[in-house]
Design a protein around this motif. Sequence first.
Motif, PDB file in Angstrom:
ATOM      1  N   PHE A 250       4.380 -42.654  15.587  1.00 41.07           N
ATOM      2  CA  PHE A 250       4.342 -44.064  15.208  1.00 41.07           C
ATOM      3  C   PHE A 250       2.934 -44.424  14.718  1.00 41.07           C
ATOM      4  N   ASP A 251       2.854 -45.180  13.611  1.00 41.17           N
ATOM      5  CA  ASP A 251       1.566 -45.534  13.008  1.00 41.17           C
ATOM      6  C   ASP A 251       0.870 -46.580  13.872  1.00 41.17           C
ATOM      7  N   ASP A 252      -0.172 -46.165  14.600  1.00 38.52           N
ATOM      8  CA  ASP A 252      -0.876 -47.093  15.481  1.00 38.52           C
ATOM      9  C   ASP A 252      -2.273 -47.438  14.954  1.00 38.52           C
ATOM     10  N   GLU A 253      -2.467 -47.313  13.658  1.00 42.84           N
ATOM     11  CA  GLU A 253      -3.767 -47.639  13.069  1.00 42.84           C
ATOM     12  C   GLU A 253      -3.915 -49.146  12.899  1.00 42.84           C
ATOM     13  N   ASP A 254      -5.071 -49.682  13.274  1.00 40.64           N
ATOM     14  CA  ASP A 254      -5.360 -51.107  13.115  1.00 40.64           C
ATOM     15  C   ASP A 254      -5.744 -51.369  11.654  1.00 40.64           C
ATOM     16  N   THR A 255      -4.843 -52.006  10.908  1.00 34.65           N
ATOM     17  CA  THR A 255      -5.097 -52.284   9.487  1.00 34.65           C
ATOM     18  C   THR A 255      -5.213 -53.777   9.214  1.00 34.65           C
ATOM     19  N   ARG A 256      -5.450 -54.576  10.247  1.00 34.25           N
ATOM     20  CA  ARG A 256      -5.482 -56.019  10.065  1.00 34.25           C
ATOM     21  C   ARG A 256      -6.811 -56.658  10.464  1.00 34.25           C
ATOM     22  N   THR A 257      -7.380 -56.226  11.596  1.00 31.99           N
ATOM     23  CA  THR A 257      -8.570 -56.900  12.121  1.00 31.99           C
ATOM     24  C   THR A 257      -9.707 -56.939  11.101  1.00 31.99           C
ATOM     25  N   PHE A 258      -9.973 -55.825  10.424  1.00 39.07           N
ATOM     26  CA  PHE A 258     -11.098 -55.777   9.488  1.00 39.07           C
ATOM     27  C   PHE A 258     -10.878 -56.706   8.299  1.00 39.07           C
ATOM     28  N   LEU A 259      -9.615 -57.020   7.973  1.00 33.98           N
ATOM     29  CA  LEU A 259      -9.337 -57.927   6.856  1.00 33.98           C
ATOM     30  C   LEU A 259      -9.855 -59.328   7.154  1.00 33.98           C
ATOM     31  N   TYR A 260      -9.670 -59.793   8.396  1.00 33.93           N
ATOM     32  CA  TYR A 260     -10.206 -61.090   8.805  1.00 33.93           C
ATOM     33  C   TYR A 260     -11.729 -61.099   8.669  1.00 33.93           C
ATOM     34  N   ASN A 261     -12.366 -60.042   9.156  1.00 26.43           N
ATOM     35  CA  ASN A 261     -13.829 -59.971   9.096  1.00 26.43           C
ATOM     36  C   ASN A 261     -14.335 -59.979   7.656  1.00 26.43           C
ATOM     37  N   GLU A 262     -13.684 -59.210   6.788  1.00 26.02           N
ATOM     38  CA  GLU A 262     -14.127 -59.115   5.400  1.00 26.02           C
ATOM     39  C   GLU A 262     -13.967 -60.433   4.655  1.00 26.02           C
ATOM     40  N   TYR A 286     -14.893 -52.200   2.878  1.00 31.46           N
ATOM     41  CA  TYR A 286     -14.133 -51.037   3.313  1.00 31.46           C
ATOM     42  C   TYR A 286     -13.647 -50.215   2.118  1.00 31.46           C
ATOM     43  N   PHE A 287     -13.061 -50.883   1.114  1.00 36.71           N
ATOM     44  CA  PHE A 287     -12.546 -50.150  -0.041  1.00 36.71           C
ATOM     45  C   PHE A 287     -13.680 -49.614  -0.915  1.00 36.71           C
ATOM     46  N   LEU A 288     -14.835 -50.296  -0.931  1.00 33.79           N
ATOM     47  CA  LEU A 288     -16.005 -49.764  -1.625  1.00 33.79           C
ATOM     48  C   LEU A 288     -16.472 -48.480  -0.929  1.00 33.79           C
ATOM     49  N   TRP A 289     -16.493 -48.506   0.396  1.00 35.11           N
ATOM     50  CA  TRP A 289     -16.898 -47.316   1.164  1.00 35.11           C
ATOM     51  C   TRP A 289     -15.925 -46.168   0.924  1.00 35.11           C
ATOM     52  N   PHE A 301      -8.879 -51.464  -5.723  1.00 35.18           N
ATOM     53  CA  PHE A 301     -10.252 -51.662  -6.163  1.00 35.18           C
ATOM     54  C   PHE A 301     -10.953 -52.569  -5.148  1.00 35.18           C
ATOM     55  N   TYR A 302     -12.282 -52.414  -4.989  1.00 35.39           N
ATOM     56  CA  TYR A 302     -12.972 -53.135  -3.924  1.00 35.39           C
ATOM     57  C   TYR A 302     -13.115 -54.633  -4.179  1.00 35.39           C
ATOM     58  N   TYR A 303     -12.852 -55.118  -5.390  1.00 35.72           N
ATOM     59  CA  TYR A 303     -12.661 -56.550  -5.596  1.00 35.72           C
ATOM     60  C   TYR A 303     -11.157 -56.777  -5.621  1.00 35.72           C
ATOM     61  N   ARG A 304     -10.632 -57.258  -4.515  1.00 31.43           N
ATOM     62  CA  ARG A 304      -9.188 -57.254  -4.294  1.00 31.43           C
ATOM     63  C   ARG A 304      -8.540 -58.575  -4.714  1.00 31.43           C
ATOM     64  N   PHE A 305      -7.394 -58.456  -5.385  1.00 30.67           N
ATOM     65  CA  PHE A 305      -6.644 -59.604  -5.886  1.00 30.67           C
ATOM     66  C   PHE A 305      -5.818 -60.267  -4.786  1.00 30.67           C
ATOM     67  N   SER A 306      -5.457 -59.512  -3.776  1.00 22.65           N
ATOM     68  CA  SER A 306      -4.648 -60.048  -2.683  1.00 22.65           C
ATOM     69  C   SER A 306      -5.061 -59.376  -1.382  1.00 22.65           C
ATOM     70  N   ILE A 307      -4.534 -59.911  -0.295  1.00 22.87           N
ATOM     71  CA  ILE A 307      -4.865 -59.401   1.031  1.00 22.87           C
ATOM     72  C   ILE A 307      -3.582 -59.364   1.861  1.00 22.87           C
ATOM     73  N   GLU A 308      -3.458 -58.408   2.769  1.00 21.76           N
ATOM     74  CA  GLU A 308      -2.180 -58.109   3.413  1.00 21.76           C
ATOM     75  C   GLU A 308      -1.726 -59.110   4.467  1.00 21.76           C
ATOM     76  N   VAL A 309      -2.528 -60.104   4.784  1.00 22.29           N
ATOM     77  CA  VAL A 309      -2.187 -61.098   5.802  1.00 22.29           C
ATOM     78  C   VAL A 309      -1.896 -62.435   5.126  1.00 22.29           C
ATOM     79  N   GLY A 310      -0.737 -63.024   5.416  1.00 19.16           N
ATOM     80  CA  GLY A 310      -0.321 -64.250   4.752  1.00 19.16           C
ATOM     81  C   GLY A 310      -1.300 -65.402   4.911  1.00 19.16           C
TER      82      GLY A 310
END
Length: 410
Positions: A250-262, A286-289, A301-310
């Motif tokens: 099961f995919d247990d990677e945290d893919t949300r918290t860093f989006l809030y910070n960024e 993150y995407f630049l890194w 691309f590191y200048y993102r048009f959308s973000i995964e959290v509504g």
Amino acid sequence: MRKFSLNYLLGFVLVATIFFDDPHLFFYKRVVYLIFMLLSLWQLYQFYFNRPEQTEDLPMPSWYRPWVWLFLGFVAFNLLVDLKNPAFSLVTQLNHPLAALAVIPVLAFKVGYQTSDIRPFVKFLFATGILFCFFFIFPIQGKNIYTQGLACCYAVIPLAIFAIDWKKYRLFVVLLIILSIAFSQVSESRTIILRIMLFFGLLAAMNSVKKWAPLKAVVIVITAYLVFQFLTNLGSWLELFKSFIHVKDFDDEDTRTFLYNELFADMNTRDLILGRGFQGNYFSPYFLWQQARNHDFTGDFYYRFSIEVGFLECLLKGGFVFFLLYITPLVSACYRGLFSRHNNRIVFLIAIYILCELLILFVENIPSYHFQFFLIFFLAGYCCRQATLHQLPVHANLRYNALLQPGPVY
């Protein structure tokens, strides 16, 4: 198609959602998407401008008219902001589901509010459930072969709502829920399981306190707190859930918290209030890194048009103003279904479903031109309509907040 048809509208939206894909890889799918997207807009035009007034129509809620003008005014403002964007693209604005088209599903609220016969809608959900089974076995080739299955999967809980109330399709709904859980694992769409658990968990909790409005509020606050804890300790919660379900891969990677910070790090005060327009973007370290250090160019691309959290997507596109305007019909439906005096179980169930979708806005649920959001806003409108029709008079409901309240009060 000179007359409005609800099933035509939802069918066109569903087909458009299924066939949206990268035009550089699957050009024919983008053509199909454009055709059916335009057909759905034509159906909305028929409803708003050519549909004759029906005897079953109800006056819209008192908040609706001022809200519509505020919402349209802000959309116009955002379009002007986009014109000043150096990266503005008219093609993107007119056809991308995450650009200006993201506001179109909101128009389904009035459609739901003026729908008197819900049976064709339920039959459409049933057909979509069958389509979900078909796509589970025979997916359409594309950049993501699970897109069409995911689109159909959003009909499962709405169909479950009517199955619970009508006592029909129950066995089929159980099959769909089992299939959804399997699909969640195969497609790595974790929010499918989250949505099912949240809905039935809230249903059980709300049903146990349905005659006490203050306790309903307590349940909502506790659930919101748990969602907050889930977001702030996502890695730990996912590891706990993984051990609970005994699924090692099961995919247990945290893919949300860093989006809030960024996003909050990149937005100034004005951006947080008014956003950056429908074609606004934000800088992602993150995407630049990933690209500079790992030489991984498979992501965005590191200048993102959308973000995964509504919730964050609303802030990016229109700030807190857009977020509050966007959720107003949904909050109204939740309030009418959970806290107003009525005796309609469908209203109660739909309100719980919409509450779940509001909470998931802080995890996923990116506002877009998508079948999912047409369902949400349509059901919000229908919920408000039924709450109005089944409203209890005050004299018949003096013990509304007492456990001794007789009869089916929600």
